[in-house]
Design a protein around this motif. Structure first.
Motif, PDB file in Angstrom:
ATOM      1  N   VAL A   1       0.849  -1.193   0.000  1.00 35.38           N
ATOM      2  CA  VAL A   1       0.000   0.000   0.000  1.00 35.38           C
ATOM      3  C   VAL A   1       0.884   1.242   0.000  1.00 35.38           C
ATOM      4  O   VAL A   1       1.805   1.354   0.830  1.00 35.38           O
ATOM      5  CB  VAL A   1      -0.933   0.016   1.227  1.00 35.38           C
ATOM      6  CG1 VAL A   1      -1.784   1.291   1.230  1.00 35.38           C
ATOM      7  CG2 VAL A   1      -1.824  -1.224   1.238  1.00 35.38           C
ATOM      8  N   ASP A   2       0.620   2.149  -0.918  1.00 33.22           N
ATOM      9  CA  ASP A   2       1.310   3.444  -0.946  1.00 33.22           C
ATOM     10  C   ASP A   2       0.605   4.359   0.059  1.00 33.22           C
ATOM     11  O   ASP A   2      -0.457   4.908  -0.228  1.00 33.22           O
ATOM     12  CB  ASP A   2       1.255   4.035  -2.349  1.00 33.22           C
ATOM     13  CG  ASP A   2       2.021   5.347  -2.467  1.00 33.22           C
ATOM     14  OD1 ASP A   2       2.516   5.846  -1.435  1.00 33.22           O
ATOM     15  OD2 ASP A   2       2.121   5.875  -3.595  1.00 33.22           O
ATOM     16  N   THR A   3       1.186   4.522   1.230  1.00 32.55           N
ATOM     17  CA  THR A   3       0.556   5.307   2.296  1.00 32.55           C
ATOM     18  C   THR A   3       0.697   6.807   2.066  1.00 32.55           C
ATOM     19  O   THR A   3       0.116   7.591   2.821  1.00 32.55           O
ATOM     20  CB  THR A   3       1.160   4.935   3.660  1.00 32.55           C
ATOM     21  OG1 THR A   3       2.579   5.192   3.641  1.00 32.55           O
ATOM     22  CG2 THR A   3       0.917   3.459   3.967  1.00 32.55           C
ATOM     23  N   ARG A   4       1.446   7.217   1.058  1.00 36.39           N
ATOM     24  CA  ARG A   4       1.629   8.643   0.769  1.00 36.39           C
ATOM     25  C   ARG A   4       1.134   8.991  -0.630  1.00 36.39           C
ATOM     26  O   ARG A   4       1.590   9.959  -1.243  1.00 36.39           O
ATOM     27  CB  ARG A   4       3.100   9.030   0.920  1.00 36.39           C
ATOM     28  CG  ARG A   4       3.620   8.858   2.348  1.00 36.39           C
ATOM     29  CD  ARG A   4       5.009   9.424   2.524  1.00 36.39           C
ATOM     30  NE  ARG A   4       5.473   9.324   3.904  1.00 36.39           N
ATOM     31  CZ  ARG A   4       6.646   9.744   4.345  1.00 36.39           C
ATOM     32  NH1 ARG A   4       7.493  10.313   3.487  1.00 36.39           N
ATOM     33  NH2 ARG A   4       6.981   9.614   5.618  1.00 36.39           N
ATOM     34  N   ALA A   5       0.179   8.226  -1.114  1.00 34.60           N
ATOM     35  CA  ALA A   5      -0.340   8.479  -2.457  1.00 34.60           C
ATOM     36  C   ALA A   5      -1.132   9.777  -2.521  1.00 34.60           C
ATOM     37  O   ALA A   5      -1.117  10.477  -3.539  1.00 34.60           O
ATOM     38  CB  ALA A   5      -1.216   7.314  -2.900  1.00 34.60           C
ATOM     39  N   GLY A   6      -1.852  10.105  -1.452  1.00 35.03           N
ATOM     40  CA  GLY A   6      -2.684  11.298  -1.437  1.00 35.03           C
ATOM     41  C   GLY A   6      -1.907  12.564  -1.696  1.00 35.03           C
ATOM     42  O   GLY A   6      -0.823  12.771  -1.156  1.00 35.03           O
ATOM     43  N   GLY A   7      -2.450  13.425  -2.544  1.00 30.72           N
ATOM     44  CA  GLY A   7      -1.806  14.699  -2.846  1.00 30.72           C
ATOM     45  C   GLY A   7      -0.891  14.657  -4.045  1.00 30.72           C
ATOM     46  O   GLY A   7      -0.471  15.715  -4.540  1.00 30.72           O
ATOM     47  N   HIS A   8      -0.560  13.485  -4.545  1.00 30.49           N
ATOM     48  CA  HIS A   8       0.293  13.374  -5.726  1.00 30.49           C
ATOM     49  C   HIS A   8      -0.584  13.240  -6.964  1.00 30.49           C
ATOM     50  O   HIS A   8      -1.489  12.411  -7.007  1.00 30.49           O
ATOM     51  CB  HIS A   8       1.224  12.166  -5.610  1.00 30.49           C
ATOM     52  CG  HIS A   8       2.259  12.314  -4.530  1.00 30.49           C
ATOM     53  ND1 HIS A   8       3.383  13.089  -4.682  1.00 30.49           N
ATOM     54  CD2 HIS A   8       2.313  11.802  -3.276  1.00 30.49           C
ATOM     55  CE1 HIS A   8       4.110  13.043  -3.575  1.00 30.49           C
ATOM     56  NE2 HIS A   8       3.473  12.267  -2.700  1.00 30.49           N
ATOM     57  N   LEU A   9      -0.300  14.063  -7.958  1.00 28.45           N
ATOM     58  CA  LEU A   9      -1.101  14.090  -9.172  1.00 28.45           C
ATOM     59  C   LEU A   9      -0.372  13.378 -10.302  1.00 28.45           C
ATOM     60  O   LEU A   9       0.753  13.744 -10.656  1.00 28.45           O
ATOM     61  CB  LEU A   9      -1.419  15.529  -9.582  1.00 28.45           C
ATOM     62  CG  LEU A   9      -2.246  16.352  -8.578  1.00 28.45           C
ATOM     63  CD1 LEU A   9      -2.487  17.749  -9.124  1.00 28.45           C
ATOM     64  CD2 LEU A   9      -3.563  15.658  -8.264  1.00 28.45           C
ATOM     65  N   LEU A  10      -1.033  12.387 -10.852  1.00 30.60           N
ATOM     66  CA  LEU A  10      -0.480  11.664 -11.992  1.00 30.60           C
ATOM     67  C   LEU A  10      -0.310  12.586 -13.184  1.00 30.60           C
ATOM     68  O   LEU A  10       0.535  12.357 -14.050  1.00 30.60           O
ATOM     69  CB  LEU A  10      -1.412  10.500 -12.343  1.00 30.60           C
ATOM     70  CG  LEU A  10      -0.941   9.460 -13.341  1.00 30.60           C
ATOM     71  CD1 LEU A  10       0.266   8.705 -12.801  1.00 30.60           C
ATOM     72  CD2 LEU A  10      -2.070   8.496 -13.666  1.00 30.60           C
ATOM     73  N   SER A  11      -1.106  13.644 -13.228  1.00 31.41           N
ATOM     74  CA  SER A  11      -1.070  14.577 -14.359  1.00 31.41           C
ATOM     75  C   SER A  11       0.103  15.556 -14.269  1.00 31.41           C
ATOM     76  O   SER A  11       0.318  16.335 -15.201  1.00 31.41           O
ATOM     77  CB  SER A  11      -2.378  15.366 -14.428  1.00 31.41           C
ATOM     78  OG  SER A  11      -2.641  16.031 -13.195  1.00 31.41           O
ATOM     79  N   ALA A  12       0.865  15.530 -13.171  1.00 37.51           N
ATOM     80  CA  ALA A  12       2.023  16.408 -13.012  1.00 37.51           C
ATOM     81  C   ALA A  12       3.298  15.565 -13.014  1.00 37.51           C
ATOM     82  O   ALA A  12       3.299  14.450 -12.486  1.00 37.51           O
ATOM     83  CB  ALA A  12       1.925  17.197 -11.705  1.00 37.51           C
ATOM     84  N   PRO A  13       4.401  16.069 -13.584  1.00 34.38           N
ATOM     85  CA  PRO A  13       5.643  15.278 -13.647  1.00 34.38           C
ATOM     86  C   PRO A  13       6.112  14.784 -12.281  1.00 34.38           C
ATOM     87  O   PRO A  13       6.525  13.626 -12.139  1.00 34.38           O
ATOM     88  CB  PRO A  13       6.642  16.258 -14.274  1.00 34.38           C
ATOM     89  CG  PRO A  13       5.798  17.199 -15.071  1.00 34.38           C
ATOM     90  CD  PRO A  13       4.526  17.357 -14.296  1.00 34.38           C
ATOM     91  N   GLN A  14       6.037  15.643 -11.259  1.00 34.66           N
ATOM     92  CA  GLN A  14       6.486  15.232  -9.935  1.00 34.66           C
ATOM     93  C   GLN A  14       5.604  14.114  -9.382  1.00 34.66           C
ATOM     94  O   GLN A  14       6.091  13.162  -8.759  1.00 34.66           O
ATOM     95  CB  GLN A  14       6.472  16.430  -8.982  1.00 34.66           C
ATOM     96  CG  GLN A  14       7.033  16.120  -7.598  1.00 34.66           C
ATOM     97  CD  GLN A  14       7.090  17.354  -6.714  1.00 34.66           C
ATOM     98  OE1 GLN A  14       6.749  18.457  -7.139  1.00 34.66           O
ATOM     99  NE2 GLN A  14       7.531  17.179  -5.476  1.00 34.66           N
ATOM    100  N   GLY A  15       4.297  14.218  -9.610  1.00 32.05           N
ATOM    101  CA  GLY A  15       3.393  13.176  -9.142  1.00 32.05           C
ATOM    102  C   GLY A  15       3.604  11.866  -9.876  1.00 32.05           C
ATOM    103  O   GLY A  15       3.596  10.784  -9.263  1.00 32.05           O
ATOM    104  N   LEU A  16       3.784  11.928 -11.193  1.00 29.78           N
ATOM    105  CA  LEU A  16       4.057  10.720 -11.963  1.00 29.78           C
ATOM    106  C   LEU A  16       5.322  10.039 -11.454  1.00 29.78           C
ATOM    107  O   LEU A  16       5.356   8.803 -11.309  1.00 29.78           O
ATOM    108  CB  LEU A  16       4.189  11.068 -13.441  1.00 29.78           C
ATOM    109  CG  LEU A  16       4.565   9.917 -14.382  1.00 29.78           C
ATOM    110  CD1 LEU A  16       3.542   8.794 -14.322  1.00 29.78           C
ATOM    111  CD2 LEU A  16       4.716  10.422 -15.816  1.00 29.78           C
ATOM    112  N   ASN A  17       6.353  10.818 -11.155  1.00 28.17           N
ATOM    113  CA  ASN A  17       7.596  10.251 -10.617  1.00 28.17           C
ATOM    114  C   ASN A  17       7.352   9.570  -9.276  1.00 28.17           C
ATOM    115  O   ASN A  17       7.960   8.532  -8.976  1.00 28.17           O
ATOM    116  CB  ASN A  17       8.669  11.340 -10.470  1.00 28.17           C
ATOM    117  CG  ASN A  17       9.240  11.754 -11.813  1.00 28.17           C
ATOM    118  OD1 ASN A  17       9.233  10.970 -12.767  1.00 28.17           O
ATOM    119  ND2 ASN A  17       9.727  12.976 -11.898  1.00 28.17           N
ATOM    120  N   HIS A  18       6.467  10.143  -8.457  1.00 28.79           N
ATOM    121  CA  HIS A  18       6.160   9.501  -7.167  1.00 28.79           C
ATOM    122  C   HIS A  18       5.599   8.104  -7.388  1.00 28.79           C
ATOM    123  O   HIS A  18       6.038   7.134  -6.749  1.00 28.79           O
ATOM    124  CB  HIS A  18       5.158  10.339  -6.370  1.00 28.79           C
ATOM    125  CG  HIS A  18       4.592   9.589  -5.195  1.00 28.79           C
ATOM    126  ND1 HIS A  18       5.231   9.535  -3.972  1.00 28.79           N
ATOM    127  CD2 HIS A  18       3.453   8.835  -5.069  1.00 28.79           C
ATOM    128  CE1 HIS A  18       4.512   8.778  -3.144  1.00 28.79           C
ATOM    129  NE2 HIS A  18       3.433   8.354  -3.786  1.00 28.79           N
TER     130      HIS A  18
END
Length: 330
Positions: free
Chosen positions: A115-132
């Motif tokens: 489980v990714d416990t820090r998934a919230g707040g990361h946007l797949l539509s943004a480069p930084q979120g995709l990298n997460h």
């Protein structure tokens, strides 16, 4: 000087049919959820109206995949590493849900479900979120990634085709970057027809470009003792028949409840006289919602079918609309 070109020459990207037949397996590998619901490195969209049980069913599938056990009427050929990125429940509540399901399965999924416990707040539509998400998938060595729900992973307009197309490209980058299959939970449009499946999803024209399979959850008719009905649409194969599932509220597991009744006898079209008859039954005039409901009650059709019938009746001049009211022509 040493000649290293022959040893390190890249594999050719353009090959003949004879080479392809030699290098590729004679038949495609089995799907990770049979029959064909989740192809290897495929993208499965799971949708339905709010509170129909999408997240519960996807959690069932995630645990079954991680354990390599057949559950909820699905065949799981082998255990897989599954990374769950969910955004609706706080982590303690989500863990409590998984713990309840785990009691009915045992420890088989304990090391393969992550489980990714820090998934919230990361946007797949943004480069930084995709990298997460890419880093989380690589850390988990994930073979399957669950995104629940899709709308929490982006800030785009789901009614805009170009925005959804850009989001779908991010899904493809995630899939290709970690070579994993994706299970994406997504909402459907407010009004859908009885026979709509893939086209029922929001942003469907863009989703059709990337989705390999679609699973639509609907509420069955009141006379069926089942929690949900599942409808399927596959890109590369014929879908299985619609089926019913029953939910055990104590274990939070779905179980197979047989095939859904055939929809062949369902009414596919509302006739124009049905609209005029519905309006006549309401009196001299009626508001749109009243007329639509009357058509639905009279013909046992869907909301979408009633809307289309009313629009067609107006175009044909059989019903007149003025000042928000509908009436028969004088």
């Amino acid at each position: 000087m040493k000649n290293t070109t022959s040893n390190n020459s890249p594999k050719p990207t353009v090959v003949s049919l004879a080479q392809l037949l030699t290098e590729q397996p004679a038949s495609p590998p089995p799907g990770w959820i049979e029959p064909g619901l989740l192809p290897p490195q495929g993208i499965l969209f799971v949708g339905g109206e709010p509170k129909v049980g999408k997240s519960l069913l996807v959690a069932n599938l995630a645990l079954s995949l991680a354990a390599g056990k057949d559950r909820a009427g699905f065949t799981i050929p082998a255990a897989r590493r599954v990374l769950v990125c969910q955004f609706e429940l706080p982590t303690p509540q989500f863990v409590s849900r998984l713990a309840t399901m785990r009691r009915g399965m045992g420890t088989a999924a304990d090391h393969n479900l992550l489980v990714d416990t820090r998934a919230g707040g990361h946007l797949l539509s943004a480069p930084q979120g995709l990298n997460h998400f890419l880093n989380a998938a690589r850390q988990a060595a994930a073979e399957v990634i669950v995104l629940d729900p899709l709308y929490s992973t982006h800030d785009r307009d789901e009614n805009d085709t170009h925005s959804m197309a850009a989001l779908c490209q991010s899904l493809l980058r995630l899939r290709d970057g970690c070579k994993a299959a994706l299970i994406v939970v997504h909402h459907v449009r407010k009004s859908i027809g009885h026979r709509e499946i893939g086209s029922a999803f929001r942003g469907s024209s863009a989703l059709h470009a990337v989705g390999d399979s679609y699973l639509l959850l609907t509420r069955p008719s009141a006379n069926l003792a089942a929690a949900i009905e599942l409808r399927f649409q596959f890109r590369y194969a014929a879908p299985p028949p619609s089926r019913l599932l029953q939910l055990d509220p104590h274990t939070l597991w779905f179980s197979a409840a047989g095939l859904a009744p055939s929809q062949a006898a369902e009414r596919k079209k509302v006739e124009q006289q049905d609209v005029t008859q519905a309006l006549a039954g309401l009196g001299e005039q009626a508001r749109y919602n009243q007329l639509r409901q009357q058509v639905m009650d009279l013909t046992a059709c869907s909301k979408r079918t009633a809307q289309l019938a009313i629009a067609e009746a107006c175009q044909q001049g059989l019903v007149v609309q003025a000042d928000g009211q509908y009436r028969l022509p004088l």
